[in-house]
Design a protein around this motif. Structure first.
Motif, short mmCIF file in Angstrom:
data_model
loop_
_atom_site.label_atom_id
_atom_site.label_comp_id
_atom_site.label_asym_id
_atom_site.label_seq_id
_atom_site.Cartn_x
_atom_site.Cartn_y
_atom_site.Cartn_z
N PRO A 164 31.89 -7.26 59.46
CA PRO A 164 32.20 -7.47 60.88
C PRO A 164 33.55 -6.90 61.30
N LEU A 165 34.46 -6.70 60.34
CA LEU A 165 35.74 -6.11 60.68
C LEU A 165 35.58 -4.66 61.13
N ILE A 166 34.48 -4.03 60.70
CA ILE A 166 34.22 -2.63 61.05
C ILE A 166 33.24 -2.54 62.22
N THR A 167 32.17 -3.31 62.16
CA THR A 167 31.13 -3.20 63.19
C THR A 167 31.47 -3.98 64.46
N GLY A 168 32.30 -5.01 64.33
CA GLY A 168 32.49 -5.95 65.41
C GLY A 168 31.51 -7.10 65.28
N SER A 169 31.71 -8.13 66.06
CA SER A 169 30.87 -9.33 66.02
C SER A 169 30.25 -9.58 67.39
N PRO A 170 29.17 -10.35 67.45
CA PRO A 170 28.58 -10.70 68.76
C PRO A 170 29.61 -11.41 69.63
N SER A 171 29.58 -11.12 70.91
CA SER A 171 30.57 -11.72 71.81
C SER A 171 30.00 -12.81 72.69
N HIS A 172 28.67 -12.79 72.90
CA HIS A 172 28.06 -13.75 73.82
C HIS A 172 26.79 -14.35 73.21
N PHE A 173 26.55 -15.61 73.57
CA PHE A 173 25.30 -16.29 73.22
C PHE A 173 24.45 -16.35 74.48
N PRO A 174 23.37 -15.54 74.55
CA PRO A 174 22.56 -15.50 75.77
C PRO A 174 21.71 -16.75 75.91
N PHE A 175 21.60 -17.24 77.13
CA PHE A 175 20.80 -18.42 77.40
C PHE A 175 20.15 -18.23 78.77
N GLY A 176 19.10 -17.40 78.79
CA GLY A 176 18.43 -17.11 80.05
C GLY A 176 19.31 -16.31 80.97
N ALA A 177 19.52 -16.84 82.16
CA ALA A 177 20.33 -16.13 83.15
C ALA A 177 21.82 -16.22 82.86
N MET A 178 22.20 -17.07 81.90
CA MET A 178 23.60 -17.26 81.58
C MET A 178 23.89 -16.71 80.18
N ALA A 179 25.18 -16.48 79.94
CA ALA A 179 25.63 -16.06 78.61
C ALA A 179 26.98 -16.70 78.34
N PHE A 180 27.08 -17.38 77.22
CA PHE A 180 28.31 -18.09 76.89
C PHE A 180 29.11 -17.29 75.87
N ALA A 181 30.41 -17.18 76.12
CA ALA A 181 31.29 -16.48 75.20
C ALA A 181 31.36 -17.24 73.87
N ILE A 182 31.27 -16.51 72.76
CA ILE A 182 31.34 -17.12 71.44
C ILE A 182 32.78 -17.06 70.94
N PRO A 183 33.38 -18.18 70.57
CA PRO A 183 34.74 -18.13 70.01
C PRO A 183 34.82 -17.17 68.83
N ALA A 184 35.90 -16.43 68.73
CA ALA A 184 36.02 -15.37 67.73
C ALA A 184 35.77 -15.84 66.30
N PRO A 185 36.33 -16.98 65.85
CA PRO A 185 36.07 -17.41 64.47
C PRO A 185 34.59 -17.68 64.20
N ILE A 186 33.92 -18.30 65.19
CA ILE A 186 32.49 -18.59 65.02
C ILE A 186 31.69 -17.29 65.02
N ALA A 187 32.05 -16.36 65.89
CA ALA A 187 31.36 -15.07 65.95
C ALA A 187 31.51 -14.32 64.63
N TYR A 188 32.72 -14.32 64.09
CA TYR A 188 32.97 -13.63 62.82
C TYR A 188 32.20 -14.28 61.68
N GLY A 189 32.25 -15.61 61.59
CA GLY A 189 31.54 -16.31 60.53
C GLY A 189 30.04 -16.11 60.62
N GLY A 190 29.51 -16.17 61.84
CA GLY A 190 28.08 -15.95 62.03
C GLY A 190 27.66 -14.54 61.67
N ALA A 191 28.51 -13.56 62.02
CA ALA A 191 28.21 -12.17 61.69
C ALA A 191 28.19 -11.95 60.19
#
Length: 257
Positions: A24-51
């Motif tokens: 993920p340090l090279i590719t980047g990590s997901p930034s948003h969690f989509p939920f229908g018409a909305m999208a919630f920003a994912i905190p950086a540590p959680i995004a990195y760990g999930g990636a």
């Protein structure tokens, strides 16, 4: 090295974990969690760990299916082609190119593996690499501005493989199996144990891969991929199919033994 010297399982998992944490340090990590018409920003540590977890799971999941003629190669060739088409639809051209090249490379391997008597298998040299490239390409897609609502696209593309791995692990935990020991409890292994040929079993997974890729492509074209419920519908469907198949073929496998 593992193909040549048979590295200890714990050492192999450790090295794969290091690679997964670095990716993920090279590719980047997901930034948003989509939920229908909305999208919630994912905190950086959680995004990195999930990636990192995504890379680790996919690398190992793909490798698990390299033990039966055609399943891994055909499934990943279709999933990679689906990822390429999906990336083209949303305008992420670098991922489209990488995924297309991966699919083409696997297709070149299939004539030697997807047959009644396989001449070669990928081994860790190929299977781990295929899983890594696919997982990294999906992360690159998710990190792109045009793909920030595509969090569910990657898992959907390889959903038949992922659900088989996840539900098999849950069954082994339920039965108190040692998770790092070799086993033959995946659905494809159960089907072969019940007397189904490698080619017939591979055909089931190919059909699943085609349906999963079409679901992802249609979801990307219509915007449904941004809905968590769209993904969950497919996940529940695959889980129900897995459960029914395990019950049916597991009973036949036990009778055969």
């Amino acid at each position: 090295l593992d193909d040549k010297f048979i590295a200890p399982t714990k050492l192999k998992f450790f090295l794969i974990a290091v690679i997964s944490l670095a990716t993920p340090l090279i590719t980047g990590s997901p930034s948003h969690f989509p939920f229908g018409a909305m999208a919630f920003a994912i905190p950086a540590p959680i995004a990195y760990g999930g990636a990192a977890l995504w890379v680790f799971v996919v690398i190992n999941a793909v490798n698990f299916f390299d033990g039966s003629n055609g399943i891994m190669g055909a499934s990943m060739a279709i999933a990679s082609a689906g990822l390429s088409l999906y990336a083209m639809i949303i305008g992420v051209t670098d991922v489209a190119l990488i995924a297309a090249c991966l699919s083409a490379a696997i297709i070149g391997f299939l004539p030697y593996n997807y047959r009644k008597r396989a001449q070669i298998f990928c081994g860790d040299t190929g299977a781990l690499f295929i899983g890594f490239v696919f997982a990294a390409a999906v992360l690159r897609l998710n990190a792109h501005d045009s793909g920030n609502l595509s969090l569910f696209a990657g898992p959907l593309l390889i959903l038949p493989l992922l659900m088989d791995v996840l539900l098999t692990i849950l069954r082994r935990i339920r039965d108190k199996d040692a998770l790092l020991t070799p086993h033959s409890r995946h659905l494809y292994q159960t089907m072969i144990g019940a007397g189904r040929s490698h080619m017939r079993v591979a055909g089931h997974y190919v059909r699943g891969a085609i349906i999963a890729s079409l679901a992802a492509i249609i979801g990307g074209a219509t915007g449904l991929i941004a809905s968590m419920f769209y993904f969950l519908i497919w996940a529940v469907l695959v889980a129900l199919i897995y459960r029914a198949a395990i019950k049916y073929y597991g009973a036949r496998d036990q009778r055969g033994r």
